[in-house]
Write a protein that holds these residues in place. Structure first.
Motif, PDB file in Angstrom:
ATOM      1  N   ALA A   1       0.803  -1.229   0.000  1.00  0.00           N
ATOM      2  CA  ALA A   1       0.000   0.000   0.000  1.00  0.00           C
ATOM      3  C   ALA A   1       0.835   1.279   0.000  1.00  0.00           C
ATOM      4  N   LEU A   2       2.025   1.262   0.604  1.00  0.00           N
ATOM      5  CA  LEU A   2       2.797   2.501   0.790  1.00  0.00           C
ATOM      6  C   LEU A   2       3.154   3.226  -0.512  1.00  0.00           C
ATOM      7  N   PRO A   3       3.604   2.540  -1.576  1.00  0.00           N
ATOM      8  CA  PRO A   3       3.891   3.280  -2.813  1.00  0.00           C
ATOM      9  C   PRO A   3       2.671   4.006  -3.372  1.00  0.00           C
ATOM     10  N   THR A   4       1.505   3.379  -3.277  1.00  0.00           N
ATOM     11  CA  THR A   4       0.276   4.031  -3.744  1.00  0.00           C
ATOM     12  C   THR A   4      -0.051   5.247  -2.895  1.00  0.00           C
ATOM     13  N   ILE A   5       0.127   5.115  -1.589  1.00  0.00           N
ATOM     14  CA  ILE A   5      -0.130   6.247  -0.694  1.00  0.00           C
ATOM     15  C   ILE A   5       0.804   7.410  -1.035  1.00  0.00           C
ATOM     16  N   ALA A   6       2.076   7.094  -1.310  1.00  0.00           N
ATOM     17  CA  ALA A   6       3.037   8.139  -1.682  1.00  0.00           C
ATOM     18  C   ALA A   6       2.634   8.807  -2.990  1.00  0.00           C
ATOM     19  N   PHE A   7       2.216   8.021  -3.977  1.00  0.00           N
ATOM     20  CA  PHE A   7       1.814   8.563  -5.277  1.00  0.00           C
ATOM     21  C   PHE A   7       0.630   9.512  -5.123  1.00  0.00           C
ATOM     22  N   ILE A   8      -0.405   9.066  -4.418  1.00  0.00           N
ATOM     23  CA  ILE A   8      -1.609   9.886  -4.263  1.00  0.00           C
ATOM     24  C   ILE A   8      -1.325  11.126  -3.425  1.00  0.00           C
ATOM     25  N   GLY A   9      -0.501  10.975  -2.378  1.00  0.00           N
ATOM     26  CA  GLY A   9      -0.181  12.115  -1.522  1.00  0.00           C
ATOM     27  C   GLY A   9       0.533  13.220  -2.290  1.00  0.00           C
ATOM     28  N   VAL A  10       1.546  12.843  -3.059  1.00  0.00           N
ATOM     29  CA  VAL A  10       2.311  13.835  -3.818  1.00  0.00           C
ATOM     30  C   VAL A  10       1.473  14.420  -4.956  1.00  0.00           C
ATOM     31  N   TRP A  11       0.692  13.584  -5.626  1.00  0.00           N
ATOM     32  CA  TRP A  11      -0.161  14.077  -6.709  1.00  0.00           C
ATOM     33  C   TRP A  11      -1.191  15.084  -6.185  1.00  0.00           C
ATOM     34  N   SER A  12      -1.798  14.767  -5.044  1.00  0.00           N
ATOM     35  CA  SER A  12      -2.797  15.686  -4.469  1.00  0.00           C
ATOM     36  C   SER A  12      -2.158  16.999  -4.027  1.00  0.00           C
ATOM     37  N   TRP A  13      -0.904  16.929  -3.606  1.00  0.00           N
ATOM     38  CA  TRP A  13      -0.208  18.118  -3.086  1.00  0.00           C
ATOM     39  C   TRP A  13       0.315  19.007  -4.210  1.00  0.00           C
ATOM     40  N   ARG A  14       0.960  18.395  -5.223  1.00  0.00           N
ATOM     41  CA  ARG A  14       1.651  19.172  -6.250  1.00  0.00           C
ATOM     42  C   ARG A  14       1.043  19.068  -7.653  1.00  0.00           C
ATOM     43  N   GLN A  15       0.200  18.070  -7.884  1.00  0.00           N
ATOM     44  CA  GLN A  15      -0.326  17.818  -9.235  1.00  0.00           C
ATOM     45  C   GLN A  15       0.816  17.646 -10.251  1.00  0.00           C
ATOM     46  N   ASP A  16       1.881  17.029  -9.790  1.00  0.00           N
ATOM     47  CA  ASP A  16       3.068  16.814 -10.617  1.00  0.00           C
ATOM     48  C   ASP A  16       3.229  15.312 -10.831  1.00  0.00           C
ATOM     49  N   LEU A  17       2.937  14.837 -12.042  1.00  0.00           N
ATOM     50  CA  LEU A  17       2.943  13.401 -12.316  1.00  0.00           C
ATOM     51  C   LEU A  17       4.328  12.791 -12.126  1.00  0.00           C
ATOM     52  N   LYS A  18       5.360  13.441 -12.684  1.00  0.00           N
ATOM     53  CA  LYS A  18       6.706  12.887 -12.580  1.00  0.00           C
ATOM     54  C   LYS A  18       7.160  12.781 -11.129  1.00  0.00           C
ATOM     55  N   LEU A  19       6.908  13.825 -10.361  1.00  0.00           N
ATOM     56  CA  LEU A  19       7.308  13.811  -8.956  1.00  0.00           C
ATOM     57  C   LEU A  19       6.560  12.722  -8.196  1.00  0.00           C
ATOM     58  N   ALA A  20       5.270  12.571  -8.467  1.00  0.00           N
ATOM     59  CA  ALA A  20       4.470  11.553  -7.789  1.00  0.00           C
ATOM     60  C   ALA A  20       4.974  10.153  -8.132  1.00  0.00           C
ATOM     61  N   VAL A  21       5.291   9.937  -9.400  1.00  0.00           N
ATOM     62  CA  VAL A  21       5.785   8.633  -9.838  1.00  0.00           C
ATOM     63  C   VAL A  21       7.118   8.310  -9.178  1.00  0.00           C
ATOM     64  N   TRP A  22       8.057   9.271  -9.198  1.00  0.00           N
ATOM     65  CA  TRP A  22       9.373   9.011  -8.620  1.00  0.00           C
ATOM     66  C   TRP A  22       9.313   8.825  -7.115  1.00  0.00           C
ATOM     67  N   CYS A  23       8.398   9.508  -6.448  1.00  0.00           N
ATOM     68  CA  CYS A  23       8.234   9.298  -4.997  1.00  0.00           C
ATOM     69  C   CYS A  23       7.728   7.888  -4.711  1.00  0.00           C
ATOM     70  N   ALA A  24       6.766   7.414  -5.517  1.00  0.00           N
ATOM     71  CA  ALA A  24       6.249   6.059  -5.328  1.00  0.00           C
ATOM     72  C   ALA A  24       7.338   5.024  -5.569  1.00  0.00           C
ATOM     73  N   VAL A  25       8.106   5.219  -6.645  1.00  0.00           N
ATOM     74  CA  VAL A  25       9.212   4.296  -6.936  1.00  0.00           C
ATOM     75  C   VAL A  25      10.248   4.342  -5.816  1.00  0.00           C
ATOM     76  N   GLY A  26      10.553   5.534  -5.318  1.00  0.00           N
ATOM     77  CA  GLY A  26      11.522   5.674  -4.237  1.00  0.00           C
ATOM     78  C   GLY A  26      11.097   4.938  -2.981  1.00  0.00           C
ATOM     79  N   VAL A  27       9.808   5.044  -2.640  1.00  0.00           N
ATOM     80  CA  VAL A  27       9.302   4.331  -1.461  1.00  0.00           C
ATOM     81  C   VAL A  27       9.450   2.825  -1.646  1.00  0.00           C
ATOM     82  N   ALA A  28       9.114   2.324  -2.836  1.00  0.00           N
ATOM     83  CA  ALA A  28       9.233   0.886  -3.096  1.00  0.00           C
ATOM     84  C   ALA A  28      10.680   0.419  -2.981  1.00  0.00           C
TER      85      ALA A  28
END
Length: 239
Positions: free
Chosen positions: A42-69
């Motif tokens: 669940a954590l990578p998805t939570i990171a993706f949604i959290g960053v997307w909701s905060w910044r609306q930045d797809l690349k940043l959200a994706v890299w944060c999710a990958v980083g958490v994984a």
């Protein structure tokens, strides 16, 4: 000994589980994982949604999710523990990132999961129709003799019937997931998709396991004890 005689079953030949349902409960508890795997999923998805909701930045959200994984995988390596669940999370996150980055649409990060659920839905239904129910393989995985006889569970017709009923629960789970996620995907509701993915992941799976447990508690299907019958047949032939 007469060939028509019914041999007495000794205590050592009896199984410790008197019914098919009791045996399945024991086997499933052996085959299923614990809470840490669900958190790692669940954590990578939570990171993706959290960053997307905060910044609306797809690349940043994706890299944060990958980083958490990746961090979760490193933690497993440092602790020298099983990578089974976290590798699944890493692969799923990488695949979701590929789909989202390729199209430039955040909602496409959830497309692989929906396609996988659709494939599982078809596969579980087919497995029931051909009498190779998916749950039977989980039961077989919990058998200490699985390496020697991985499909031994299919020789017990009662086992196949009960596993088929339990597999219908999986069919219902995948149908529920798709009925909720597909409309959200078509409406490009990214935040709602993220919440749905988490809720319809392990929480829904735990609910499905609870339903399976209820079915198993209610059932009382006798085992056919194939091993005992084979032993008896060999003993009769020897006489």
């Amino acid at each position: 000994m007469s060939r028509d005689a019914t041999p007495e079953v000794t205590p050592t030949e009896r199984t410790s589980d008197e019914t098919v349902e009791e045996l399945i409960r024991h086997r499933l508890s052996t085959a299923l994982g614990g809470w840490r795997g669900s958190v790692e999923t669940a954590l990578p998805t939570i990171a993706f949604i959290g960053v997307w909701s905060w910044r609306q930045d797809l690349k940043l959200a994706v890299w944060c999710a990958v980083g958490v994984a990746v961090v979760l995988a490193i933690a497993r390596l440092v602790q020298r523990s099983s990578l089974q669940h976290v590798l699944g999370a890493v692969f799923a996150t990488a695949l979701a990132a590929f789909f989202a980055m390729r199209s430039g649409k955040a909602e496409d990060a959830f497309l692989p999961g929906m396609l996988l659920s659709g494939g599982y839905l078809v596969g579980t239904v087919v497995s029931i129709l051909v009498r190779w129910p998916v749950v039977g393989f989980l039961v077989g995985a919990g058998d200490p003799r699985a390496a020697e006889d991985p499909f031994g569970w299919r020789r017990d017709s009662g086992m196949v019937r009960v596993c088929s009923r339990l597999t219908w629960v999986l069919v219902a789970l995948y149908a529920v997931r798709l009925s909720i996620q597909v409309p959200l995907y078509l409406a490009a509701q990214v935040e709602a998709l993220g919440v749905a993915k988490i809720v319809l992941g392990w929480p829904l799976w735990i609910g499905g396991v609870a339903v399976m447990g209820w079915l198993l508690v209610r059932g009382n299907t006798p085992q056919e004890l194939e091993a005992v019958r084979d032993t008896a047949a060999r003993a009769s032939d020897a006489d």
